[in-house]
Design a protein around this motif. Sequence first.
Motif, PDB file in Angstrom:
ATOM      1  N   PHE A 115       0.831  -1.203   0.000  1.00 30.01           N
ATOM      2  CA  PHE A 115       0.000   0.000   0.000  1.00 30.01           C
ATOM      3  C   PHE A 115       0.868   1.257   0.000  1.00 30.01           C
ATOM      4  CE2 PHE A 115      -1.885   3.521   2.323  1.00 30.01           C
ATOM      5  CZ  PHE A 115      -2.973   3.789   1.513  1.00 30.01           C
ATOM      6  N   PHE A 116       1.933   1.251   0.800  1.00 34.28           N
ATOM      7  CA  PHE A 116       2.784   2.440   0.906  1.00 34.28           C
ATOM      8  C   PHE A 116       3.460   2.788  -0.419  1.00 34.28           C
ATOM      9  CE2 PHE A 116       2.403   1.219   5.345  1.00 34.28           C
ATOM     10  CZ  PHE A 116       2.264   2.443   5.977  1.00 34.28           C
ATOM     11  N   VAL A 117       3.704   1.795  -1.266  1.00 40.59           N
ATOM     12  CA  VAL A 117       4.374   2.060  -2.546  1.00 40.59           C
ATOM     13  C   VAL A 117       3.380   2.069  -3.711  1.00 40.59           C
ATOM     14  CG1 VAL A 117       6.566   1.117  -1.748  1.00 40.59           C
ATOM     15  CG2 VAL A 117       4.929  -0.399  -2.865  1.00 40.59           C
ATOM     16  N   SER A 118       2.088   2.095  -3.410  1.00 43.59           N
ATOM     17  CA  SER A 118       1.069   2.062  -4.458  1.00 43.59           C
ATOM     18  C   SER A 118       0.659   3.465  -4.884  1.00 43.59           C
ATOM     19  CB  SER A 118      -0.171   1.305  -3.962  1.00 43.59           C
ATOM     20  OG  SER A 118      -0.848   2.079  -2.974  1.00 43.59           O
ATOM     21  N   LYS A 119      -0.061   3.533  -6.003  1.00 45.37           N
ATOM     22  CA  LYS A 119      -0.589   4.813  -6.471  1.00 45.37           C
ATOM     23  C   LYS A 119      -1.653   5.342  -5.518  1.00 45.37           C
ATOM     24  CE  LYS A 119      -4.384   3.235  -9.466  1.00 45.37           C
ATOM     25  NZ  LYS A 119      -5.412   4.055  -8.791  1.00 45.37           N
ATOM     26  N   HIS A 120      -2.298   4.447  -4.760  1.00 44.01           N
ATOM     27  CA  HIS A 120      -3.306   4.889  -3.791  1.00 44.01           C
ATOM     28  C   HIS A 120      -2.670   5.787  -2.736  1.00 44.01           C
ATOM     29  CE1 HIS A 120      -6.204   2.238  -5.584  1.00 44.01           C
ATOM     30  NE2 HIS A 120      -5.494   1.164  -5.312  1.00 44.01           N
ATOM     31  N   PHE A 121      -1.485   5.392  -2.258  1.00 46.13           N
ATOM     32  CA  PHE A 121      -0.786   6.209  -1.258  1.00 46.13           C
ATOM     33  C   PHE A 121      -0.393   7.554  -1.856  1.00 46.13           C
ATOM     34  CE2 PHE A 121       2.900   7.846   0.925  1.00 46.13           C
ATOM     35  CZ  PHE A 121       2.625   7.620   2.264  1.00 46.13           C
ATOM     36  N   ALA A 122       0.183   7.539  -3.067  1.00 46.56           N
ATOM     37  CA  ALA A 122       0.612   8.785  -3.712  1.00 46.56           C
ATOM     38  C   ALA A 122      -0.572   9.701  -3.971  1.00 46.56           C
ATOM     39  CB  ALA A 122       1.342   8.473  -5.017  1.00 46.56           C
ATOM     40  N   VAL A 144       4.601  15.222  -4.874  1.00 51.94           N
ATOM     41  CA  VAL A 144       3.903  15.324  -6.153  1.00 51.94           C
ATOM     42  C   VAL A 144       3.452  16.767  -6.361  1.00 51.94           C
ATOM     43  CG1 VAL A 144       1.837  14.614  -7.420  1.00 51.94           C
ATOM     44  CG2 VAL A 144       3.135  12.927  -6.105  1.00 51.94           C
ATOM     45  N   ASN A 145       3.819  17.361  -7.496  1.00 48.70           N
ATOM     46  CA  ASN A 145       3.396  18.733  -7.779  1.00 48.70           C
ATOM     47  C   ASN A 145       2.586  18.853  -9.065  1.00 48.70           C
ATOM     48  OD1 ASN A 145       5.466  18.461  -9.692  1.00 48.70           O
ATOM     49  ND2 ASN A 145       6.942  19.583  -8.430  1.00 48.70           N
ATOM     50  N   ILE A 146       2.352  17.732  -9.741  1.00 45.35           N
ATOM     51  CA  ILE A 146       1.438  17.698 -10.887  1.00 45.35           C
ATOM     52  C   ILE A 146       0.352  16.693 -10.541  1.00 45.35           C
ATOM     53  CG2 ILE A 146       1.167  17.188 -13.339  1.00 45.35           C
ATOM     54  CD1 ILE A 146       4.048  17.979 -13.750  1.00 45.35           C
ATOM     55  N   THR A 147      -0.850  17.182 -10.307  1.00 45.01           N
ATOM     56  CA  THR A 147      -1.897  16.327  -9.758  1.00 45.01           C
ATOM     57  C   THR A 147      -2.748  15.631 -10.811  1.00 45.01           C
ATOM     58  OG1 THR A 147      -3.340  18.265  -9.565  1.00 45.01           O
ATOM     59  CG2 THR A 147      -2.036  17.657  -7.630  1.00 45.01           C
ATOM     60  N   SER A 148      -2.991  16.288 -11.956  1.00 45.21           N
ATOM     61  CA  SER A 148      -3.852  15.667 -12.957  1.00 45.21           C
ATOM     62  C   SER A 148      -3.745  16.409 -14.282  1.00 45.21           C
ATOM     63  CB  SER A 148      -5.316  15.651 -12.491  1.00 45.21           C
ATOM     64  OG  SER A 148      -5.801  16.966 -12.320  1.00 45.21           O
ATOM     65  N   ILE A 149      -4.393  15.845 -15.292  1.00 42.46           N
ATOM     66  CA  ILE A 149      -4.440  16.449 -16.626  1.00 42.46           C
ATOM     67  C   ILE A 149      -5.835  16.213 -17.193  1.00 42.46           C
ATOM     68  CG2 ILE A 149      -3.547  14.364 -17.742  1.00 42.46           C
ATOM     69  CD1 ILE A 149      -2.093  16.184 -19.720  1.00 42.46           C
ATOM     70  N   ASN A 150      -6.318  17.162 -17.987  1.00 44.78           N
ATOM     71  CA  ASN A 150      -7.655  17.026 -18.562  1.00 44.78           C
ATOM     72  C   ASN A 150      -7.692  17.749 -19.907  1.00 44.78           C
ATOM     73  OD1 ASN A 150     -10.292  16.222 -18.800  1.00 44.78           O
ATOM     74  ND2 ASN A 150     -11.032  17.298 -16.985  1.00 44.78           N
ATOM     75  N   TYR A 151      -8.736  17.516 -20.680  1.00 41.16           N
ATOM     76  CA  TYR A 151      -8.869  18.204 -21.965  1.00 41.16           C
ATOM     77  C   TYR A 151     -10.310  18.673 -22.153  1.00 41.16           C
ATOM     78  CZ  TYR A 151     -11.306  14.206 -24.055  1.00 41.16           C
ATOM     79  OH  TYR A 151     -12.229  13.230 -24.338  1.00 41.16           O
ATOM     80  N   THR A 183       7.883  19.864 -21.888  1.00 37.36           N
ATOM     81  CA  THR A 183       8.708  19.370 -20.791  1.00 37.36           C
ATOM     82  C   THR A 183       8.522  20.285 -19.587  1.00 37.36           C
ATOM     83  OG1 THR A 183      10.338  18.468 -22.322  1.00 37.36           O
ATOM     84  CG2 THR A 183      11.046  18.821 -20.052  1.00 37.36           C
ATOM     85  N   ILE A 184       8.150  19.710 -18.441  1.00 36.02           N
ATOM     86  CA  ILE A 184       7.917  20.481 -17.219  1.00 36.02           C
ATOM     87  C   ILE A 184       9.056  20.183 -16.260  1.00 36.02           C
ATOM     88  CG2 ILE A 184       6.276  21.023 -15.388  1.00 36.02           C
ATOM     89  CD1 ILE A 184       4.103  19.744 -17.124  1.00 36.02           C
ATOM     90  N   PHE A 185       9.939  21.148 -16.068  1.00 38.57           N
ATOM     91  CA  PHE A 185      11.144  20.941 -15.270  1.00 38.57           C
ATOM     92  C   PHE A 185      10.800  20.858 -13.781  1.00 38.57           C
ATOM     93  CE2 PHE A 185      12.381  23.291 -19.109  1.00 38.57           C
ATOM     94  CZ  PHE A 185      13.233  22.350 -19.673  1.00 38.57           C
ATOM     95  N   GLY A 186      11.324  19.813 -13.124  1.00 39.45           N
ATOM     96  CA  GLY A 186      11.034  19.606 -11.714  1.00 39.45           C
ATOM     97  C   GLY A 186       9.661  19.032 -11.453  1.00 39.45           C
ATOM     98  N   GLY A 187       8.964  18.628 -12.501  1.00 38.64           N
ATOM     99  CA  GLY A 187       7.618  18.089 -12.338  1.00 38.64           C
ATOM    100  C   GLY A 187       7.628  16.673 -11.795  1.00 38.64           C
ATOM    101  N   VAL A 188       6.758  16.414 -10.826  1.00 37.52           N
ATOM    102  CA  VAL A 188       6.594  15.075 -10.246  1.00 37.52           C
ATOM    103  C   VAL A 188       5.111  14.727 -10.319  1.00 37.52           C
ATOM    104  CG1 VAL A 188       6.905  13.603  -8.227  1.00 37.52           C
ATOM    105  CG2 VAL A 188       8.526  15.457  -8.672  1.00 37.52           C
ATOM    106  N   VAL A 189       4.776  13.699 -11.081  1.00 39.48           N
ATOM    107  CA  VAL A 189       3.373  13.325 -11.261  1.00 39.48           C
ATOM    108  C   VAL A 189       2.967  12.289 -10.222  1.00 39.48           C
ATOM    109  CG1 VAL A 189       3.553  13.804 -13.729  1.00 39.48           C
ATOM    110  CG2 VAL A 189       3.838  11.467 -12.909  1.00 39.48           C
ATOM    111  N   GLY A 190       1.699  12.362  -9.800  1.00 38.13           N
ATOM    112  CA  GLY A 190       1.183  11.353  -8.885  1.00 38.13           C
ATOM    113  C   GLY A 190       1.122   9.998  -9.557  1.00 38.13           C
TER     114      GLY A 190
END
Length: 252
Positions: A115-122, A144-151, A183-190
């Motif tokens: 669980f701790f290493v899963s996407k649910h935790f992140a 994590v500093n990029i939470t989601s994407i949509n269109y 390219t998003i510099f320093g970006g961390v996605v969930g």
Amino acid sequence: MLKRILASLFMAAALCAPAQARVDEVTYLKNGVYSGKIGTYALSGALYLDAAQAAKLIGGKIYWYPVSGKLLLQIKGKKVVFLMKSDSVVINDEAEQFPNPMIVRGGKAFLALNFFVSKHFADAFGFKLEYNPATGALAAQRAVNITSINYFSHQDKTRIVVYMEEPLEWQASQKENNLFKVTIFGGVVGREEKLSVGDGAVRGVDLLQENKMARVVISPDENFGKASVFKLSTLTGWSSTSRSWTCRCGRP
């Protein structure tokens, strides 16, 4: 004859014994720096972490209710609820399927390492943990500093919006194969995402995690025209901060 009977009884008892389990420890690292040890319990090939010790090192706390078999893990106001003999967890009031997330041994609650290493935790707490079985180290990654994407498809354009927790710099480019990349510099996605659009201008969008950066890859459709990237500003307190950016893909 008596020896044979005793030997048979001993073998039967061994076969009826519970699955092999052992108690050990893992090392917790934060940004590569040693923070402490977390007790573990290994059962049937699955590793569980001492909930109280893990929460303390990670920067949260637990509320354990042994009578009801309920445990609440809380980190910076966000919470996950675990229940004994349940194959689900409740993440910020929404149930998610997760097999055997918690066990209790010696009056202590242990939570599944998976669980701790899963996407649910992140998703729940906004940062990632990674486990190295070779070294027995559990490491906290950058927040994590990029939470989601949509269109959003419009008659004259397709808008692709990336939602961020903080302002980040980016660079846009278009390759010979016509893929449009940001390219998003320093970006961390969930978590990495793949959107299927198919509106004539954009075929699809991929949000990818790379080393020290995130990347948005836009696959153009037959009516893909000029693309432009710009920030969207939101008002936070007394200051205006850029918390998302938009790629506008126009039709020719």
